[in-house]
Design a protein around this motif. Structure first.
Motif, PDB file in Angstrom:
ATOM      1  N   GLY A   1       0.013   9.338   1.755  1.00  0.00           N
ATOM      2  CA  GLY A   1      -0.368   8.949   0.392  1.00  0.00           C
ATOM      3  C   GLY A   1       0.796   8.669  -0.554  1.00  0.00           C
ATOM      4  O   GLY A   1       0.596   8.232  -1.686  1.00  0.00           O
ATOM      5  N   LYS A   2       2.021   8.897  -0.099  1.00  0.00           N
ATOM      6  CA  LYS A   2       3.168   8.657  -0.991  1.00  0.00           C
ATOM      7  C   LYS A   2       3.410   7.161  -1.209  1.00  0.00           C
ATOM      8  O   LYS A   2       3.072   6.340  -0.360  1.00  0.00           O
ATOM      9  N   GLN A   3       4.055   6.862  -2.313  1.00  0.00           N
ATOM     10  CA  GLN A   3       4.522   5.493  -2.540  1.00  0.00           C
ATOM     11  C   GLN A   3       5.801   5.276  -1.725  1.00  0.00           C
ATOM     12  O   GLN A   3       6.547   6.225  -1.483  1.00  0.00           O
TER      13      GLN A   3
ATOM     14  N   ASP B   1       0.815  -1.215   0.000  1.00  0.00           N
ATOM     15  CA  ASP B   1       0.000   0.000   0.000  1.00  0.00           C
ATOM     16  C   ASP B   1       0.850   1.267   0.000  1.00  0.00           C
ATOM     17  O   ASP B   1       2.043   1.226   0.255  1.00  0.00           O
ATOM     18  N   SER B   2       0.194   2.387  -0.264  1.00  0.00           N
ATOM     19  CA  SER B   2       0.891   3.660  -0.122  1.00  0.00           C
ATOM     20  C   SER B   2       0.863   4.070   1.356  1.00  0.00           C
ATOM     21  O   SER B   2       0.198   3.437   2.174  1.00  0.00           O
TER      22      SER B   2
END
Ligand code: TRP
Length: 334
Positions: A266-268, A227-228
């Motif tokens: 929310g970042k990868q 997940d992010s």
């Protein structure tokens, strides 16, 4: 007066867990407290140590303490075996502590494992020596991790029983010192287990001595999940690897975990790892370089340890004499 004592085992590689969980925080104490940091070589030999490696591991830990920013002038840095008073007081504490107390020590059970009949007597009496380390200096505060809390409790029990048995107020009851948000650095390969020098995988830990390329590579290879990154700290629940990397970031940046999570929401992982790697290299690489430089200079390290031992002895000897006197040992010289 407040006095701090802590000990570090000279058993090889200092890693990021030692740095963020202990050393980095100790640096903050040096202006406000009188601090003693002891490389506990007498504790190390409770399990087999190769004699040729013991001296170099002792120097390595001394180098790590100094490279992390502990000034050997403001702090007393020494190795335990040079100050014989530790062993003397430990013997007396062998006679104060009760078998029942030591039987409850969870670390002995873990370390001795199934074959406890074959463990050294020293491993069993280890907490008494640790109590002696602390109480020899009448230390008031001990920065310790979760895993050493039970041993510190035992030191308090010993201090209390001694004071009680001899009707004196000789030993203060040492308090644990919890520094900042407790930083528990976990393995880079398994967010559920602690970063440890005994993990067979080198990639599970960042060593303090690692250079910039090695640090970056280990972070790139760190385990993640698909997940992010979450928006809130609560979103880290059940995601041990994500939690670990964000915690490491927060500790390196000296920032609250909430802010770090918010900044990377929310970042990868690929993007976050790059930022983390840059920060880790910026903070840790200079420490590693300094540590490597110091390790080339055994003469300097030995002089720091010798000077530290002299200063430690100057505190320890009068305290030990006070104990001898209270216990009634005859000293014809007085
Ligand atoms: N037992 C501690 C550890 O394994 C090392 C230690 C020895 C120590 N003596 C101490 C820690 C006194 C604090 C105070 O980490």
């Amino acid at each position: 007066m407040s006095r701090i004592f802590s000990g570090v085992q000279p058993s090889g590689d200092l890693h990021l867990g030692n740095y963020l969980g202990a050393l980095k925080n100790w640096v903050r104490l040096q202006n406000d407290y009188e601090c003693l940091y002891c490389v506990v070589d007498l504790h190390a030999v409770t399990v087999w140590q190769d004699p040729t490696e013991l001296a170099s591991s002792t120097r390595e830990v001394a180098a790590g303490l100094i490279a992390a920013g502990l000034d050997p002038k403001s702090n007393i840095i020494f190795n335990q075996s040079q100050v014989s008073q530790h062993a003397e007081l430990a013997w007396l504490f062998n006679c104060v502590a009760r078998l029942g107390w030591l039987n409850r020590m969870t670390q002995f059970k873990e370390k001795a494992g199934k074959n406890s009949e074959n463990a050294s007597v020293g491993l069993y009496a280890y907490p008494n020596l640790m109590a002696a380390d602390i109480l020899l200096y009448k230390a008031t505060h001990v920065p310790v991790g979760e895993d050493q809390k039970q041993h510190l409790e035992l030191a308090r029990d010993i201090a209390q029983k001694f004071n009680n048995d001899y009707a004196v107020d000789l030993f203060p009851l040492p308090e644990p010192l919890i520094l900042g948000a407790a930083t528990r650095v976990m393995s880079l390969k398994d967010g559920a287990s602690k970063m440890s020098k005994s993990d067979p995988s080198e990639n599970s830990r960042i060593n303090m001595i690692d250079n910039a390329d090695t640090i970056a590579r280990k972070i790139r290879k760190a385990k993640t999940d698909p997940d992010s990154l979450p928006d809130t700290v609560a979103g880290l629940e059940g995601r041990p690897e994500a939690a670990n990397l964000l915690n490491i970031f927060a500790a390196l940046a000296d920032a609250p975990i909430e802010d770090v999570v918010a900044a990377h929401a929310g970042k990868q992982f690929s993007e976050f790892k790059q930022t983390l790697s840059d920060l880790a290299v910026e903070v840790l690489a200079p420490v590693g370089v300094e540590m490597a430089r110091l390790m080339e200079d055994a003469g300097y390290l030995d002089s720091v340890l010798a000077d530290g031992a002299d200063r430690a002895r100057a505190i320890a000897q009068p305290n030990l004499e006070e104990v001898f006197k209270v216990m009634g040992f005859l000293n014809p010289r007085g």
